[in-house]
Scaffold this motif. Sequence first.
Motif, mmCIF file in Angstrom:
data_model
loop_
_atom_site.group_PDB
_atom_site.id
_atom_site.type_symbol
_atom_site.label_atom_id
_atom_site.label_comp_id
_atom_site.label_asym_id
_atom_site.label_seq_id
_atom_site.Cartn_x
_atom_site.Cartn_y
_atom_site.Cartn_z
ATOM 1 N N GLU A 256 0.678 -1.203 0.158
ATOM 2 C CA GLU A 256 0.153 0.009 0.145
ATOM 3 C C GLU A 256 0.862 1.256 -0.029
ATOM 4 O O GLU A 256 0.406 2.300 0.198
ATOM 5 C CB GLU A 256 -0.999 -0.056 1.332
ATOM 6 C CG GLU A 256 -1.857 -1.145 1.081
ATOM 7 C CD GLU A 256 -2.705 -1.241 2.541
ATOM 8 O OE1 GLU A 256 -2.478 -0.181 3.503
ATOM 9 O OE2 GLU A 256 -3.544 -2.125 2.677
ATOM 10 N N ASP A 257 2.280 1.258 -0.106
ATOM 11 C CA ASP A 257 3.203 2.128 -0.108
ATOM 12 C C ASP A 257 3.482 2.287 -1.220
ATOM 13 O O ASP A 257 4.195 1.675 -1.969
ATOM 14 C CB ASP A 257 4.143 1.819 0.708
ATOM 15 C CG ASP A 257 5.231 2.937 1.519
ATOM 16 O OD1 ASP A 257 5.407 4.004 0.625
ATOM 17 O OD2 ASP A 257 5.747 2.948 2.308
ATOM 18 N N GLU A 258 3.203 3.865 -1.832
ATOM 19 C CA GLU A 258 3.602 4.198 -2.966
ATOM 20 C C GLU A 258 5.275 4.443 -3.317
ATOM 21 O O GLU A 258 5.615 4.563 -4.401
ATOM 22 C CB GLU A 258 2.858 5.505 -3.804
ATOM 23 C CG GLU A 258 1.308 5.252 -3.999
ATOM 24 C CD GLU A 258 0.734 6.292 -4.441
ATOM 25 O OE1 GLU A 258 1.246 7.442 -4.733
ATOM 26 O OE2 GLU A 258 -0.600 6.136 -4.634
ATOM 27 N N CYS A 259 5.884 4.568 -2.283
ATOM 28 C CA CYS A 259 7.384 4.857 -2.105
ATOM 29 C C CYS A 259 7.803 3.731 -1.082
ATOM 30 O O CYS A 259 8.155 4.053 -0.139
ATOM 31 C CB CYS A 259 7.653 6.413 -1.728
ATOM 32 S SG CYS A 259 6.937 7.442 -2.612
ATOM 33 N N PRO A 260 7.842 2.428 -1.503
ATOM 34 C CA PRO A 260 8.155 1.513 -0.417
ATOM 35 C C PRO A 260 9.613 1.557 0.178
ATOM 36 O O PRO A 260 9.856 1.050 1.119
ATOM 37 C CB PRO A 260 7.937 0.193 -1.243
ATOM 38 C CG PRO A 260 7.921 0.418 -2.738
ATOM 39 C CD PRO A 260 7.401 1.879 -2.740
ATOM 40 N N THR A 261 10.539 2.066 -0.760
ATOM 41 C CA THR A 261 11.840 2.137 -0.101
ATOM 42 C C THR A 261 12.163 3.421 0.455
ATOM 43 O O THR A 261 13.496 3.712 0.872
ATOM 44 C CB THR A 261 12.899 1.774 -1.391
ATOM 45 O OG1 THR A 261 12.764 2.870 -2.286
ATOM 46 C CG2 THR A 261 12.536 0.534 -2.138
ATOM 47 N N GLU A 262 11.194 4.447 0.715
ATOM 48 C CA GLU A 262 11.566 5.703 1.234
ATOM 49 C C GLU A 262 10.577 5.901 2.176
ATOM 50 O O GLU A 262 9.564 5.652 2.235
ATOM 51 C CB GLU A 262 11.617 6.854 0.270
ATOM 52 C CG GLU A 262 12.418 6.612 -1.079
ATOM 53 C CD GLU A 262 12.028 7.784 -2.058
ATOM 54 O OE1 GLU A 262 12.720 9.035 -1.704
ATOM 55 O OE2 GLU A 262 11.290 7.550 -2.918
ATOM 56 N N PHE A 263 11.129 6.348 3.558
ATOM 57 C CA PHE A 263 10.513 6.607 4.671
ATOM 58 C C PHE A 263 9.543 7.867 4.347
ATOM 59 O O PHE A 263 9.931 8.833 3.896
ATOM 60 C CB PHE A 263 11.127 6.985 5.990
ATOM 61 C CG PHE A 263 10.388 7.201 7.077
ATOM 62 C CD1 PHE A 263 10.347 5.951 8.123
ATOM 63 C CD2 PHE A 263 9.750 8.204 7.589
ATOM 64 C CE1 PHE A 263 9.648 6.111 9.160
ATOM 65 C CE2 PHE A 263 9.157 8.302 8.775
ATOM 66 C CZ PHE A 263 9.140 7.198 9.573
#
Length: 477
Positions: A256-263
């Motif tokens: 559900e994270d559109e930026c899974p590698t960035e906090f």
Amino acid sequence: MKHLNKIFVAVMMVMGLSSHAQDSNNPWAISFGVNAVDTRTSAGGGNNWADRHFSQPFAVKDNWNVLPSVSYLSVFRSVGDNFSFGLSGSVNKIDKYVKFNPANPARDSRGYVVSNPGDLMYYGIDATIKYSFMTAINSKVIDPSLSVGGGYTFFGDSSYGTLNPGAGLTFWFTENVGLELTSRYKKSFGDREDASGTPDSPSHFQHSAGIVFKFGGKDTDGDGIYDKDDACPDVAGLKQFNGCPDTDGDGIQDSEDECPTEFGLAALKGCPDTDGDGVADKDDACPDVAGLVALKGCPDTDGDGIADKDDKCPTVAGPKENAGCPWPDTDGDGVLDKDDACPTVAGPASNKGCPEVTEEVIKTLNSYGKVILFDSGKSTFQQGTYTVLESITTILKEYPNSRFQVEGHTDSDGSNELNQTLSENRAAAVKNYLIEKGIATDRLRSTGFGETKPIASNKNAKGKAENRRVEITLIKE
């Protein structure tokens, strides 16, 4: 011991069923421990109802037959909805047979007679369906249950079937290991004794206590969450996300994270917002400077609706057609018309908006100057020269803010005085022609150098022809 072999063969057959598809967490359980057989099945004696019914069942030393070793083994499998099915095998030795007989002189104070039937061997094979109340009471430690089943008992030389209602209580030390206590009433049909009073097929109680292990749960990704409950069974994840990962640790699972590698922020679907303007960096045209959502995160200092990065006058409001400036920039060179010395021709601000004359342009002008032809000994043009003069005029008009000097040169034929005058007149003739064609007078200056600046030898016709020339230079002051 042949009956004991039968018990373990049956149990091993049940354990072999574990190759079937697993559809719940740790669906298999195996337990082993000690069992006790109590042949007392009737209530009697005692001072009151409670004494008659509940004192004797717990008279362990007097009534229970206990084999001091591991004497039972059971295997159960979950079948869903808190139900499980299993098989059990047990072995015991009967040296206490309890019977209520108040007329017997050997009775105890409550009217029970305990006899030794001859150390009969006892074997039991039982099938059981069990229902657990652990979910109902919302406990992870205490696990009460009720059961019903049937079995087959080998009692000395006799064997018979039984109906087995029962109850149990398990205390789970961990998710997979617990202490199991069970009690069953094994009802035989046709309770009887032989002619000598020796028990033949008695109903009885069987109690057990042992260690139980649950197993069989599958955790493919090794994250501690069984595949059955793991929304991402092939990727290690977190319990709060049903086994799905949160790579950047921002509290939003990767799926559900559109930026899974960035906090990032939950409000921006897990994406970061470096400048804190409410526009995710991935969508922010100005990620390091707070701006407006309507302008893709870019600021608009003068509030004219044009982002500063696109506004040629970012501190002064102006219409879009003027690129955000209150004044137009007709030639689009970034220099407003009010400051542009060449408002219709693009040029750098360093040259007041006018194009700069390059060395290449000067080379072109001088290449034309070398082919300007004059009548012999005069400052009048030959007919074929006018095309060249028109080309020079066109170039000068492209640089309306630049000033030029027209220089005349001769060969060494004739006197110095004559050549000086001739060079000055020829330079002036070119200047006057350009003025007549629209070049402003103040942009032009002419001078002659006579024979003082040859560019070739004056000892041959070819060199003399090269020395007779007009040069145009840029006035830089």
